[in-house]
Design an enzyme around this catalytic site. Structure first.
Site, PDB file in Angstrom:
ATOM      1  N   LYS A  46     104.417  47.778 -10.307  1.00 30.61           N
ATOM      2  CA  LYS A  46     103.602  46.556 -10.486  1.00 30.61           C
ATOM      3  C   LYS A  46     104.512  45.378 -10.791  1.00 30.61           C
ATOM      4  O   LYS A  46     105.321  45.431 -11.717  1.00 30.61           O
ATOM      5  CB  LYS A  46     102.624  46.756 -11.633  1.00 30.61           C
ATOM      6  CG  LYS A  46     101.835  45.514 -12.018  1.00 30.61           C
ATOM      7  CD  LYS A  46     100.798  45.815 -13.089  1.00 30.61           C
ATOM      8  CE  LYS A  46      99.967  44.608 -13.418  1.00 30.61           C
ATOM      9  NZ  LYS A  46     100.633  43.646 -14.307  1.00 30.61           N
ATOM     10  N   THR A  56     105.586  48.637 -14.773  1.00 32.63           N
ATOM     11  CA  THR A  56     105.658  47.175 -14.688  1.00 32.63           C
ATOM     12  C   THR A  56     107.114  46.740 -14.672  1.00 32.63           C
ATOM     13  O   THR A  56     107.892  47.114 -15.560  1.00 32.63           O
ATOM     14  CB  THR A  56     104.897  46.545 -15.859  1.00 32.63           C
ATOM     15  OG1 THR A  56     103.519  46.911 -15.732  1.00 32.63           O
ATOM     16  CG2 THR A  56     105.017  45.029 -15.861  1.00 32.63           C
ATOM     17  N   SER A  87      96.995  49.615 -20.604  1.00 32.08           N
ATOM     18  CA  SER A  87      98.309  49.064 -20.962  1.00 32.08           C
ATOM     19  C   SER A  87      99.006  49.931 -22.002  1.00 32.08           C
ATOM     20  O   SER A  87      98.367  50.486 -22.893  1.00 32.08           O
ATOM     21  CB  SER A  87      98.129  47.653 -21.537  1.00 32.08           C
ATOM     22  OG  SER A  87      99.330  47.226 -22.154  1.00 32.08           O
ATOM     23  N   HIS A 118     102.101  38.962 -12.850  1.00 35.86           N
ATOM     24  CA  HIS A 118     101.698  39.120 -14.259  1.00 35.86           C
ATOM     25  C   HIS A 118     100.707  38.042 -14.664  1.00 35.86           C
ATOM     26  O   HIS A 118     100.711  37.574 -15.807  1.00 35.86           O
ATOM     27  CB  HIS A 118     102.948  39.048 -15.148  1.00 35.86           C
ATOM     28  CG  HIS A 118     102.969  40.038 -16.269  1.00 35.86           C
ATOM     29  ND1 HIS A 118     103.757  41.159 -16.309  1.00 35.86           N
ATOM     30  CD2 HIS A 118     102.276  40.040 -17.427  1.00 35.86           C
ATOM     31  CE1 HIS A 118     103.561  41.812 -17.442  1.00 35.86           C
ATOM     32  NE2 HIS A 118     102.672  41.157 -18.142  1.00 35.86           N
TER      33      HIS A 118
HETATM   34  C1  FNR Z   1      98.383  40.949 -18.822  1.00 33.86           C
HETATM   35  N1  FNR Z   1      99.091  41.674 -17.859  1.00 33.86           N
HETATM   36  C2  FNR Z   1      99.725  42.834 -18.179  1.00 33.86           C
HETATM   37  N2  FNR Z   1     100.394  43.542 -17.235  1.00 33.86           N
HETATM   38  C3  FNR Z   1     101.010  44.719 -17.543  1.00 33.86           C
HETATM   39  O1  FNR Z   1     101.616  45.350 -16.687  1.00 33.86           O
HETATM   40  N3  FNR Z   1     100.933  45.216 -18.825  1.00 33.86           N
HETATM   41  C4  FNR Z   1     100.265  44.548 -19.805  1.00 33.86           C
HETATM   42  O2  FNR Z   1     100.209  45.013 -20.927  1.00 33.86           O
HETATM   43  C5  FNR Z   1      99.658  43.314 -19.494  1.00 33.86           C
HETATM   44  N4  FNR Z   1      99.023  42.589 -20.470  1.00 33.86           N
HETATM   45  C6  FNR Z   1      98.365  41.424 -20.151  1.00 33.86           C
HETATM   46  C7  FNR Z   1      97.679  40.720 -21.130  1.00 33.86           C
HETATM   47  C8  FNR Z   1      96.979  39.567 -20.791  1.00 33.86           C
HETATM   48  C9  FNR Z   1      96.242  38.814 -21.847  1.00 33.86           C
HETATM   49  C10 FNR Z   1      96.989  39.103 -19.459  1.00 33.86           C
HETATM   50  C11 FNR Z   1      96.241  37.865 -19.063  1.00 33.86           C
HETATM   51  C12 FNR Z   1      97.694  39.797 -18.487  1.00 33.86           C
HETATM   52  C13 FNR Z   1      99.045  41.246 -16.450  1.00 33.86           C
HETATM   53  C14 FNR Z   1      97.801  41.826 -15.756  1.00 33.86           C
HETATM   54  O3  FNR Z   1      97.965  43.216 -15.557  1.00 33.86           O
HETATM   55  C15 FNR Z   1      97.560  41.212 -14.390  1.00 33.86           C
HETATM   56  O4  FNR Z   1      98.760  41.264 -13.636  1.00 33.86           O
HETATM   57  C16 FNR Z   1      97.062  39.781 -14.455  1.00 33.86           C
HETATM   58  O5  FNR Z   1      96.249  39.577 -15.564  1.00 33.86           O
HETATM   59  C17 FNR Z   1      96.277  39.477 -13.190  1.00 33.86           C
HETATM   60  O6  FNR Z   1      95.886  38.149 -13.179  1.00 33.86           O
HETATM   61  P1  FNR Z   1      94.417  37.651 -13.620  1.00 33.86           P
HETATM   62  O7  FNR Z   1      93.404  38.565 -12.991  1.00 33.86           O
HETATM   63  O8  FNR Z   1      94.411  37.715 -15.110  1.00 33.86           O
HETATM   64  O9  FNR Z   1      94.373  36.261 -13.067  1.00 33.86           O
HETATM   65  C1  LAC Z   2     101.338  40.197 -21.499  1.00 36.88           C
HETATM   66  C2  LAC Z   2     101.809  41.599 -21.618  1.00 36.88           C
HETATM   67  C3  LAC Z   2     101.297  42.376 -22.705  1.00 36.88           C
HETATM   68  O1  LAC Z   2     101.391  39.634 -20.404  1.00 36.88           O
HETATM   69  O2  LAC Z   2     102.040  42.232 -20.427  1.00 36.88           O
HETATM   70  O3  LAC Z   2     100.941  39.666 -22.524  1.00 36.88           O
END
Ligand code: FNR
Ligand code: LAC
Length: 364
Positions: free
Chosen positions: A237, A162, A113, A261
């Site tokens: 994404k 993203t 990330s 997300h």
């Molecule tokens: C994320 N996700 C996310 N996506 C992204 O593009 N950049 C990011 O920094 C983050 N940060 C992030 C933090 C946390 C705590 C979560 C739970 C999710 C989204 C992540 O890439 C992904 O799309 C989802 O987490 C997929 O779903 P599951 O596997 O958590 O159910």
């Molecule tokens: C989040 C970010 C960091 O879902 O993508 O918290």
């Protein structure tokens, strides 16, 4: 005879989630676990997988099953990638270094990330497998361009843009908790530009940071700009519609992630496994399609493959593994998924991921 289980050792990804909840400070667990608003899409991401049934073949005569495949021409031991999730050092002191090492040992891709607690250069130096860099476009295009150049120079093998966060999803626990980064943790990739700390906020410090820093007005021209900025393949994404997926291909993307997300952005959007088939059909052969959101079992991976994904990504399970046991915890989470996937492939009568067919989900 003592019939209590001898140990509470985790044996599946749900065990890891439960153990992590007991290990993490409430504010941190709430941030990791939260979905947007009423968390309907968060729940649907999981429940949609549970509604699907696998109509297995028999007498398939397979000698052995190998879940290996490739993504963007990069070989992986299984079609399960580590999704980009922020702030790993809130889960474990080794943070992203532990997670990237575990991903390398599992033979799969680690997507880092932008909002990591460890600078990308340290993460790629510790990596033994492919690292893709997930990019948020900052209002300051010089900062954004610098992130892309640094990712290239650090050896990233793809840029993941993203696009589902033009504004920040309202994660109500973060508002109530006035979520902020713990003392001593920063958005390390942005330290060189002085943008490493959250502003003061009466609500979520992250939401305030995003509102201040991220460009919510990005359009298709910005995808063109990014593809012109880098020689690395660009993955988009956060797509959930066939028309947008086709436009990603037209504007230079090499792959997309059907993602909402993790239910953290627009609540009541479709479950990603429900959105996947129409998207995959609309870009067949033009783009690789991955999916994330709610993947917790090997059978979920088979369902995603059957509906047109080349691979899945997992987010929260990696955080739970980190929280429970650092690198070893993430390794175990990925080992569980690989074993469950191999078993699911065998039980469905498939020797490899590319043998999975849509009709395993039933006729028609
Ligand atoms: C994320 N996700 C996310 N996506 C992204 O593009 N950049 C990011 O920094 C983050 N940060 C992030 C933090 C946390 C705590 C979560 C739970 C999710 C989204 C992540 O890439 C992904 O799309 C989802 O987490 C997929 O779903 P599951 O596997 O958590 O159910
Ligand atoms: C989040 C970010 C960091 O879902 O993508 O918290």
């Amino acid at each position: 005879m003592d019939d209590q289980p001898k140990t509470a050792a985790p044996i599946n990804l749900f065990d890891y989630a439960q153990l992590a909840r007991g290990r993490l400070p409430k504010v941190v667990y709430d941030y990791y676990a939260a979905g947007a608003m009423d968390e309907i899409s968060l729940r649907e991401n999981r429940e949609a997988y549970e509604r699907l049934r696998l109509h297995y073949h028999v007498l398939a005569g397979m000698q052995n099953v190998d879940p290996a495949t490739s993504v963007l021409g990069q070989p992986v031991a299984m079609p399960v990638l580590v999704a980009p999730t922020a702030f790993h050092r809130m889960a474990h002191q080794d943070g992203e270094l532990a997670a990237v090492r575990a991903a390398g040992k599992a033979g799969t891709v680690f997507v880092l990330s932008t909002l990591s607690n460890t600078a990308m250069e340290e993460v790629t130096a510790a990596a033994t497998g492919p690292v893709w860099f997930q990019l948020y476009i900052y209002k300051d295009r010089a900062v954004t361009s610098d992130l892309v150049k640094r990712a290239e120079n650090a050896g990233a093998a793809a840029i993941v843009l993203t696009v589902d966060a033009p504004v920040w999803g309202t994660r109500e626990p973060d508002v109530r908790n006035q979520f902020n980064l713990p003392e001593g943790l920063f958005v390390e990739n942005l330290s060189p530009s002085g943008k490493q700390a959250f502003p003061k906020s009466a609500g979520s410090g992250l939401a305030a940071y995003v509102a201040q820093m991220f460009d919510g007005a990005i359009g298709w021209r910005d995808l063109d700009w990014l593809c012109a900025q880098t020689k690395l393949p660009v993955v988009v994404k956060g797509v959930c519609r066939p028309d947008d997926a086709r436009r990603c291909a037209d504007h230079g993307a090499k792959a997309i992630v059907v993602s909402n997300h993790g239910g953290r952005q627009l609540d009541t959007c479709p479950a990603t496994i429900d959105a996947l088939p129409a998207v995959a059909e609309s870009v067949q052969g033009k783009l690789e399609v991955y999916v994330d959101g709610g993947v917790r079992r090997g059978t979920d991976v088979v369902k995603a493959l059957a509906l047109g994904a080349r691979a899945v990504q997992v987010g929260r399970p990696v955080l739970w593994g980190l929280a429970v046991d650092g690198e070893a915890g993430v390794s175990h989470v990925l080992q569980i998924l690989r074993r469950e996937l191999s078993d699911a492939l065998a039980l469905c009568g498939y020797a490899a991921p590319d043998r999975v067919r849509r009709d395993v989900l039933g006729p028609g």
